[in-house]
Design a protein around this motif. Sequence first.
Motif, PDB file in Angstrom:
ATOM      1  N   GLY B  54       0.778  -1.230   0.000  1.00 18.61           N
ATOM      2  CA  GLY B  54       0.000   0.000   0.000  1.00 18.61           C
ATOM      3  C   GLY B  54       0.804   1.271   0.000  1.00 18.61           C
ATOM      4  N   SER B  55       2.141   1.177   0.135  1.00 19.61           N
ATOM      5  CA  SER B  55       2.942   2.405   0.129  1.00 19.61           C
ATOM      6  C   SER B  55       3.111   2.904  -1.299  1.00 19.61           C
ATOM      7  CB  SER B  55       4.312   2.126   0.740  1.00 19.61           C
ATOM      8  OG  SER B  55       5.035   1.241  -0.074  1.00 19.61           O
ATOM      9  N   VAL B  56       2.981   4.233  -1.447  1.00 22.54           N
ATOM     10  CA  VAL B  56       3.010   4.835  -2.779  1.00 22.54           C
ATOM     11  C   VAL B  56       4.378   5.433  -3.035  1.00 22.54           C
ATOM     12  CG1 VAL B  56       1.943   6.535  -4.296  1.00 22.54           C
ATOM     13  CG2 VAL B  56       0.561   5.298  -2.656  1.00 22.54           C
ATOM     14  N   ASP B  57       4.932   5.148  -4.210  1.00 20.91           N
ATOM     15  CA  ASP B  57       6.191   5.750  -4.631  1.00 20.91           C
ATOM     16  C   ASP B  57       5.873   6.999  -5.440  1.00 20.91           C
ATOM     17  OD1 ASP B  57       8.795   6.150  -5.064  1.00 20.91           O
ATOM     18  OD2 ASP B  57       9.117   4.496  -6.443  1.00 20.91           O
ATOM     19  N   TYR B  58       6.444   8.140  -5.041  1.00 20.85           N
ATOM     20  CA  TYR B  58       6.058   9.398  -5.682  1.00 20.85           C
ATOM     21  C   TYR B  58       6.972   9.801  -6.828  1.00 20.85           C
ATOM     22  CZ  TYR B  58       2.550  10.138  -2.181  1.00 20.85           C
ATOM     23  OH  TYR B  58       1.443  10.006  -1.406  1.00 20.85           O
ATOM     24  N   VAL B  59       8.044   9.056  -7.063  1.00 25.51           N
ATOM     25  CA  VAL B  59       8.927   9.406  -8.175  1.00 25.51           C
ATOM     26  C   VAL B  59       8.247   9.185  -9.539  1.00 25.51           C
ATOM     27  CG1 VAL B  59      11.147   8.940  -9.232  1.00 25.51           C
ATOM     28  CG2 VAL B  59      10.964   9.042  -6.769  1.00 25.51           C
ATOM     29  N   PRO B  60       7.528   8.058  -9.772  1.00 26.27           N
ATOM     30  CA  PRO B  60       6.805   7.944 -11.045  1.00 26.27           C
ATOM     31  C   PRO B  60       5.735   9.001 -11.235  1.00 26.27           C
ATOM     32  CG  PRO B  60       7.048   5.805 -10.079  1.00 26.27           C
ATOM     33  CD  PRO B  60       7.474   6.770  -9.049  1.00 26.27           C
ATOM     34  N   HIS B  61       5.117   9.470 -10.134  1.00 24.17           N
ATOM     35  CA  HIS B  61       4.143  10.556 -10.270  1.00 24.17           C
ATOM     36  C   HIS B  61       4.806  11.813 -10.806  1.00 24.17           C
ATOM     37  CE1 HIS B  61       1.033   8.811  -7.224  1.00 24.17           C
ATOM     38  NE2 HIS B  61       1.470   7.924  -8.076  1.00 24.17           N
ATOM     39  N   ALA B  62       5.989  12.117 -10.278  1.00 25.91           N
ATOM     40  CA  ALA B  62       6.698  13.321 -10.741  1.00 25.91           C
ATOM     41  C   ALA B  62       7.140  13.170 -12.193  1.00 25.91           C
ATOM     42  CB  ALA B  62       7.907  13.576  -9.846  1.00 25.91           C
ATOM     43  N   ILE B  63       7.567  11.958 -12.544  1.00 27.50           N
ATOM     44  CA  ILE B  63       8.001  11.726 -13.927  1.00 27.50           C
ATOM     45  C   ILE B  63       6.824  11.869 -14.879  1.00 27.50           C
ATOM     46  CG2 ILE B  63       8.898   9.981 -15.492  1.00 27.50           C
ATOM     47  CD1 ILE B  63      10.637   8.994 -13.227  1.00 27.50           C
ATOM     48  N   VAL B  64       5.659  11.337 -14.496  1.00 27.51           N
ATOM     49  CA  VAL B  64       4.478  11.434 -15.355  1.00 27.51           C
ATOM     50  C   VAL B  64       3.997  12.878 -15.448  1.00 27.51           C
ATOM     51  CG1 VAL B  64       2.049  10.778 -15.485  1.00 27.51           C
ATOM     52  CG2 VAL B  64       3.755   9.064 -15.110  1.00 27.51           C
ATOM     53  N   LEU B  65       4.090  13.616 -14.342  1.00 30.97           N
ATOM     54  CA  LEU B  65       3.704  15.032 -14.362  1.00 30.97           C
ATOM     55  C   LEU B  65       4.582  15.821 -15.330  1.00 30.97           C
ATOM     56  CD1 LEU B  65       1.547  16.409 -12.686  1.00 30.97           C
ATOM     57  CD2 LEU B  65       3.280  17.097 -11.098  1.00 30.97           C
ATOM     58  N   THR B  66       5.888  15.514 -15.340  1.00 28.43           N
ATOM     59  CA  THR B  66       6.769  16.154 -16.310  1.00 28.43           C
ATOM     60  C   THR B  66       6.428  15.713 -17.730  1.00 28.43           C
ATOM     61  OG1 THR B  66       8.450  16.050 -14.597  1.00 28.43           O
ATOM     62  CG2 THR B  66       9.178  16.647 -16.782  1.00 28.43           C
ATOM     63  N   GLY B  67       6.090  14.424 -17.869  1.00 29.56           N
ATOM     64  CA  GLY B  67       5.800  13.887 -19.187  1.00 29.56           C
ATOM     65  C   GLY B  67       4.560  14.468 -19.814  1.00 29.56           C
ATOM     66  N   ILE B  68       3.555  14.803 -19.006  1.00 31.39           N
ATOM     67  CA  ILE B  68       2.338  15.423 -19.545  1.00 31.39           C
ATOM     68  C   ILE B  68       2.671  16.778 -20.158  1.00 31.39           C
ATOM     69  CG2 ILE B  68       0.150  16.459 -18.874  1.00 31.39           C
ATOM     70  CD1 ILE B  68      -0.168  14.217 -16.869  1.00 31.39           C
ATOM     71  N   VAL B  69       3.485  17.561 -19.443  1.00 37.74           N
ATOM     72  CA  VAL B  69       3.838  18.892 -19.943  1.00 37.74           C
ATOM     73  C   VAL B  69       4.650  18.783 -21.235  1.00 37.74           C
ATOM     74  CG1 VAL B  69       5.018  21.022 -19.352  1.00 37.74           C
ATOM     75  CG2 VAL B  69       3.755  19.810 -17.628  1.00 37.74           C
ATOM     76  N   VAL B  70       5.605  17.825 -21.274  1.00 43.74           N
ATOM     77  CA  VAL B  70       6.417  17.641 -22.469  1.00 43.74           C
ATOM     78  C   VAL B  70       5.553  17.152 -23.635  1.00 43.74           C
ATOM     79  CG1 VAL B  70       8.356  16.364 -23.413  1.00 43.74           C
ATOM     80  CG2 VAL B  70       8.501  17.302 -21.154  1.00 43.74           C
ATOM     81  N   ALA B  71       4.550  16.309 -23.342  1.00 43.68           N
ATOM     82  CA  ALA B  71       3.658  15.822 -24.396  1.00 43.68           C
ATOM     83  C   ALA B  71       2.849  16.963 -24.996  1.00 43.68           C
ATOM     84  CB  ALA B  71       2.737  14.747 -23.841  1.00 43.68           C
ATOM     85  N   VAL B  72       2.411  17.908 -24.144  1.00 47.96           N
ATOM     86  CA  VAL B  72       1.670  19.057 -24.674  1.00 47.96           C
ATOM     87  C   VAL B  72       2.574  19.926 -25.536  1.00 47.96           C
ATOM     88  CG1 VAL B  72       0.492  21.169 -24.013  1.00 47.96           C
ATOM     89  CG2 VAL B  72      -0.065  19.064 -22.906  1.00 47.96           C
ATOM     90  N   ALA B  73       3.848  20.095 -25.113  1.00 49.33           N
ATOM     91  CA  ALA B  73       4.774  20.890 -25.912  1.00 49.33           C
ATOM     92  C   ALA B  73       5.036  20.229 -27.264  1.00 49.33           C
ATOM     93  CB  ALA B  73       6.084  21.083 -25.152  1.00 49.33           C
ATOM     94  N   GLY B  74       5.189  18.902 -27.275  1.00 52.07           N
ATOM     95  CA  GLY B  74       5.397  18.202 -28.536  1.00 52.07           C
ATOM     96  C   GLY B  74       4.190  18.253 -29.434  1.00 52.07           C
ATOM     97  N   THR B  75       2.983  18.193 -28.836  1.00 55.35           N
ATOM     98  CA  THR B  75       1.759  18.315 -29.629  1.00 55.35           C
ATOM     99  C   THR B  75       1.650  19.686 -30.273  1.00 55.35           C
ATOM    100  OG1 THR B  75       0.707  16.795 -28.098  1.00 55.35           O
ATOM    101  CG2 THR B  75      -0.726  18.042 -29.538  1.00 55.35           C
TER     102      THR B  75
END
Lengths: 84, 95
Positions: B54-75
């Motif tokens: 049940g413990s959540v790792d927050y590093v993938p959340h941060a990576i995905v948050l960065t990835g959303i912004v980069v995906a919008v820039a690429g779009t």
Amino acid sequence: MIEYALFIDLMLGVGAVITAILCLAIRDLFQSILVFMCMGLLVTLIWARLGAWDVAIAEAAIGAGLTGALLLATRRRLMQQDKS
Amino acid sequence: MEGSLYTAIGIAMFGIGLFGVVALAQAMKKILAVNICGVGIFMIFIANSTAVNGSVDYVPHAIVLTGIVVAVAGTALALSLVCRIYDKTKQQVGK
């Protein structure tokens, strides 16, 4: 006895896959962009379900709103230049 | 349980997007398909970020948050390229 958590997970997942297929299957570009924005909202619900609240908020603001606005603006520009 | 389910759904969405990239003719539809690919990859990341206890790792959340912004820039870059191609050649790509 239906497990409601599994039921909600299955409904959200199948809805996301169906909207993804529909987004590429529809011929009209305007309807396709609208279905894409609906898919963004559904993926937002999935990430709230998985406990990633910050990612869910960012997806709702950026993934559904800003990307949809960019796509609609580009489509309108192409249609306007097509008519003139 | 739900982690493996959402991993399977993310793989399915990546496959749908890849099929759209190679099978569709319009440039705008290809951009939509690349975005669907990205959503599938982010779903795999988030679904595997929760451990069994049940413990959540927050590093993938941060990576995905960065990835959303980069995906919008690429779009935005891809859409501006579509507009520029239409301005130069006076016809839409694949239509």
